[in-house]
Design an enzyme around this catalytic site. Structure first.
Site, PDB file in Angstrom:
ATOM      1  CB  THR A   1      -0.951   0.002   1.210  1.00  0.00           C
ATOM      2  OG1 THR A   1      -1.753   1.182   1.165  1.00  0.00           O
ATOM      3  CG2 THR A   1      -0.237  -0.078   2.542  1.00  0.00           C
ATOM      4  CB  SER A   2       1.293   3.979  -2.416  1.00  0.00           C
ATOM      5  OG  SER A   2       1.310   3.156  -3.560  1.00  0.00           O
ATOM      6  CD  GLN A   3       6.540   8.034   1.083  1.00  0.00           C
ATOM      7  OE1 GLN A   3       7.246   7.325   0.377  1.00  0.00           O
ATOM      8  NE2 GLN A   3       6.911   9.224   1.515  1.00  0.00           N
ATOM      9  N   PRO A   4       1.583   7.276   2.019  1.00  0.00           N
ATOM     10  CG  PRO A   4       0.480   7.007   4.069  1.00  0.00           C
ATOM     11  CD  PRO A   4       1.751   6.647   3.348  1.00  0.00           C
TER      12      PRO A   4
END
Length: 205
Positions: free
Chosen positions: A54-57
């Site tokens: 899940t990508s870096q926010p």
């Protein structure tokens, strides 16, 4: 936790008040595997299985901001993961259609979104490079994996005046790139940021 991620987004230049409010209202710990809850407040990618993160926010925020979403927009998301980016999109748009390759990740995302009361999203298992022609045209398209070029179906399904954000693969780093559709053609607008993404997989990748 959400305050930490709001500040991380601000540090990366994100200023859209609606997006910052969406980040503040969306607890990331509800969108990661249970073993990773303690890491959810960090501005970093988190593994979710199948070799996917899940990508870096703050990167997610930069990509979403570039779409310039309005409350009437219909969005196509390619790569649902655990549904964190999906939830942010749902705060900003009228309807979100999200395509995920892996059935178990899609099921996690559906459960996470339902638990948060997000109702304006449909998560579909399938080949994201083919888009969802039955729901097109889309006002915005966001892709969470890197490709050499924009898959033709995604360009075709983008509405006139629509915006598309996708990481474009290169030798050194992937370059998150913004496109817009004008007079029926996809035009490159600008590079947003270098990053590292998993490769986009599918018939049209």
């Amino acid at each position: 936790m959400a305050k930490t991620l709001v500040e991380a987004a601000r540090r990366m230049g994100v200023t859209d008040p609606r997006l910052l409010a969406a980040i503040a209202a969306t607890p990331r710990d509800r969108f990661v595997p249970p073993r990773s809850v303690a890491r959810a407040e960090r501005d970093e990618p988190i593994p979710i299985g199948h070799g996917q993160p899940t990508s870096q926010p703050s990167l997610v925020a930069q990509m979403i901001e570039a779409l310039l979403l309005t409350e009437t927009d219909v969005v196509l998301e390619v790569g649902t993961g655990y549904g964190y980016q999906t939830a942010l999109l749902a705060h900003l748009a009228d309807r979100v259609y999200s395509v995920e390759r892996y059935a178990d990740l899609a099921e996690h995302a559906r459960a996470n979104l339902a638990a948060m009361g997000v109702a304006n999203v449909e998560v579909v298992v399938g080949d994201g490079t083919a888009g969802l022609p039955e729901h097109a045209p889309f006002d915005a398209v966001i892709v969470s994996a890197a490709a050499a070029t924009v898959p033709a179906p995604l360009a075709e399904q983008l509405a006139e005046g629509g915006r598309l954000v996708i990481p474009i693969a290169s030798v050194v780093a992937d370059v998150v790139t913004l496109y817009a559709k004008r007079r029926g053609r996809l035009e490159r607008r600008r590079a947003l940021t270098p990053a590292q993404f998993v490769p986009l997989v599918g018939k049209y990748a």
